[in-house]
Scaffold this motif. Structure first.
Motif, PDB file in Angstrom:
ATOM      1  N   SER A   1      42.643  28.642  70.061  1.00 24.27           N
ATOM      2  CA  SER A   1      41.324  28.913  70.640  1.00 24.27           C
ATOM      3  C   SER A   1      41.383  29.196  72.133  1.00 24.27           C
ATOM      4  CB  SER A   1      40.391  27.729  70.388  1.00 24.27           C
ATOM      5  OG  SER A   1      40.884  26.556  71.021  1.00 24.27           O
ATOM      6  N   ASP A   2      42.476  28.824  72.779  1.00 24.33           N
ATOM      7  CA  ASP A   2      42.612  29.025  74.226  1.00 24.33           C
ATOM      8  C   ASP A   2      43.427  30.272  74.578  1.00 24.33           C
ATOM      9  OD1 ASP A   2      41.248  26.652  74.495  1.00 24.33           O
ATOM     10  OD2 ASP A   2      42.992  25.467  75.098  1.00 24.33           O
TER      11      ASP A   2
ATOM     12  N   ASP B   1      36.183  33.116  76.506  1.00 23.76           N
ATOM     13  CA  ASP B   1      34.863  32.515  76.316  1.00 23.76           C
ATOM     14  C   ASP B   1      35.030  30.996  76.264  1.00 23.76           C
ATOM     15  OD1 ASP B   1      32.382  31.621  75.583  1.00 23.76           O
ATOM     16  OD2 ASP B   1      32.196  32.913  73.820  1.00 23.76           O
ATOM     17  N   PRO B   2      34.591  30.281  77.289  1.00 25.05           N
ATOM     18  CA  PRO B   2      34.816  28.834  77.316  1.00 25.05           C
ATOM     19  C   PRO B   2      34.140  28.094  76.166  1.00 25.05           C
ATOM     20  CG  PRO B   2      33.303  29.505  79.061  1.00 25.05           C
ATOM     21  CD  PRO B   2      33.882  30.750  78.487  1.00 25.05           C
ATOM     22  N   ARG B   3      33.133  28.707  75.550  1.00 23.52           N
ATOM     23  CA  ARG B   3      32.456  28.038  74.440  1.00 23.52           C
ATOM     24  C   ARG B   3      33.367  27.898  73.213  1.00 23.52           C
ATOM     25  NH1 ARG B   3      27.447  32.026  74.139  1.00 23.52           N
ATOM     26  NH2 ARG B   3      29.257  33.416  74.322  1.00 23.52           N
ATOM     27  N   SER B   4      34.427  28.727  73.170  1.00 19.80           N
ATOM     28  CA  SER B   4      35.313  28.697  72.007  1.00 19.80           C
ATOM     29  C   SER B   4      36.612  27.958  72.275  1.00 19.80           C
ATOM     30  CB  SER B   4      35.647  30.136  71.574  1.00 19.80           C
ATOM     31  OG  SER B   4      36.366  30.804  72.607  1.00 19.80           O
TER      32      SER B   4
ATOM     33  N   THR C   1      39.127  24.742  74.256  1.00 20.66           N
ATOM     34  CA  THR C   1      39.254  23.288  74.309  1.00 20.66           C
ATOM     35  C   THR C   1      38.682  22.748  75.620  1.00 20.66           C
ATOM     36  OG1 THR C   1      41.433  23.386  75.357  1.00 20.66           O
ATOM     37  CG2 THR C   1      41.358  23.426  72.937  1.00 20.66           C
TER      38      THR C   1
ATOM     39  N   ARG D   1      38.251  24.435  79.497  1.00 23.95           N
ATOM     40  CA  ARG D   1      37.031  24.418  80.315  1.00 23.95           C
ATOM     41  C   ARG D   1      37.293  23.755  81.659  1.00 23.95           C
ATOM     42  NH1 ARG D   1      35.007  23.590  75.117  1.00 23.95           N
ATOM     43  NH2 ARG D   1      34.965  21.322  75.323  1.00 23.95           N
TER      44      ARG D   1
END
Length: 438
Positions: free
Chosen positions: A168-169, A195-198, A200, A204
């Motif tokens: 995810s990162d 996209d920081p919403r997706s 870890t 973020r």
């Protein structure tokens, strides 16, 4: 009249492609040429350097680290801005000479052997098929941006596996690579695709330390620690999780060393930088470069569809024809002679892979793409003690993506004009619109 090498140092030259005609003219003039370094695009001027043009001389320089050092001035053509910046980047494996270089290289080399890559191959092939099917969908024909939709994601997925980064990162790695290789390209210098919403919590937190442009609108130099503060923040957070739960990935291997082999903080940070950026950018630019090669030589693309046994030689020829990393620097440690040309101690000696891989003394009809070319002693992955650890992994990814795409399509053509990276170091493709038919 001698050809003028000045365009070779200007990143803007490469927006229109590599000036191969100029390189060929310079090769005929002599094995080396002196190149001035004027101030350009906000970067200060430099002392100039010797550009090594011919294949034999490039290999001679690269296999003599005692005479042509990676450590003395580091390996980027432009000098680091301050002595502190130079001291910091010298702790990167890329910028070390033997025996220090081997001390860092040996423990991770086993992650990149042909046997180790073979263990990853099934995952790479599955990812390639998944990416291609996602792009093609259920349509009989369509368009996409090969550079972003296909070529960018496969090396990110592979590197996430090798490095131990959560999938995810992975687009953090994309942004970091853009900022490094596209430092002088306004489209890439402030890359923010992640996209920081997706991601870890570690991702973020890293974003909180992301550098911002200065008063002049420019991002800090990514070769400095301040220029990649978000990357180093993430590296330490990832290290904490690996210490608590180590795996078989490269970061776990590095962090598991102790005693005299234990990495310093600077060495660990630089190693993560090296894998996260260099481990991504060459493949990520080699993939669309290979597609450009096939689009420019449609008969060769048709031949590869008919003769899949050609992949064994085709992969290396596609890489040679494109050559993602164009130059690398060494510094002479003593007065010497290169191909009959006197070189003084302290002089910058820059090898041109772009020139060496089109040297007519080694490659017959070097500007022609020949997917059956053999032998093919290209220098895409370097030569000597710094030969690229990820060479087998890069070849595997290129083969997997093109096998998946060509097996599922009957034709691929340009759907627009490609746009190229503004860089005198990395031959990059920013956009490559293609039209495909099932």
């Amino acid at each position: 009249m001698t050809a003028d090498p000045a365009p070779l140092v200007d990143p803007r030259t490469y927006v229109d492609g590599v000036p191969y005609d100029l390189l060929a003219a310079l090769r005929e003039t002599g094995p080396l040429v002196w190149v001035e370094e004027p101030p350009l695009l906000g970067s200060p001027g430099g002392p100039g350097f010797w550009l090594v043009l011919r294949h034999a001389d490039v290999t001679d320089v690269l296999r003599q680290p005692r005479l042509f050092s990676s450590w003395l001035g580091a390996t980027q053509v432009r000098d680091p801005a301050t002595p502190d910046d130079l001291r910091y980047v010298r702790r990167m494996m890329l910028n070390m000479d033997p025996p220090e270089h081997g001390r860092l290289r040996r423990p991770v080399a086993r992650s990149f052997t042909p046997r180790a890559v073979a263990a990853l191959e099934a995952s790479i092939r599955a990812n390639a098929v998944r990416l291609v099917e996602r792009v093609l969908g259920d349509a009989d024909e369509g368009t996409c941006d090969f550079a972003r939709d296909l070529a960018a994601d496969l090396p990110l997925l592979t590197l996430a596996d090798v490095l131990g980064v959560p999938e995810s990162d992975r687009w953090l790695l994309y942004d970091w690579s853009n900022r490094v290789i596209g430092f002088q390209d306004p489209d890439y210098a402030v890359s923010a695709a992640f996209d920081p919403r997706s991601g870890t919590a570690a991702a973020r937190e890293a974003l909180r330390h992301r550098p911002v442009p200065g008063p002049d609108g420019r991002m800090p130099d990514p070769r400095t620690r301040a220029g990649m503060a978000d990357l180093y923040t993430y590296a330490h957070l990832l290290a904490g999780s690996k210490r608590r739960g180590p795996g078989q990935d490269v970061m776990s291997i590095l962090l598991g060393r102790d005693g005299d082999d234990r990495l310093s903080v600077e060495e660990f940070e630089n190693m993560f930088w090296l894998f996260a950026v260099a481990g991504n950018e060459t493949v990520r630019n080699g993939l669309p470069g290979a597609m450009v090669a096939l689009l420019e030589h449609p008969a060769q693309m048709r031949r590869l569809r008919r003769e899949p046994g050609l992949y064994d030689t085709a992969v290396d020829e596609l890489l040679r024809w494109w050559t993602p990393v164009m130059v690398f620097r060494r510094t002479a440690t003593a007065d010497t002679v290169v191909a009959g040309v006197p070189v003084r101690a302290g002089d910058k000696v820059v090898v041109s892979f772009s020139s060496a891989n089109r040297d007519e003394r080694v490659f017959a009809d070097p500007d022609r793409l020949d997917l059956a070319r053999h032998p093919n002693p290209h220098l895409v992955f370097g030569h000597g003690p710094h030969f690229c650890l990820g060479a087998h992994l890069a070849r595997c990814q290129l083969r997997a993506l093109f096998e998946a795409l060509l097996a599922r399509t009957s034709s691929i053509t340009y759907a627009g004009t490609p746009t190229y990276l503004r860089s005198a170091f990395q031959r990059g493709v920013k956009r490559l619109p293609i039209h495909w038919r099932r």
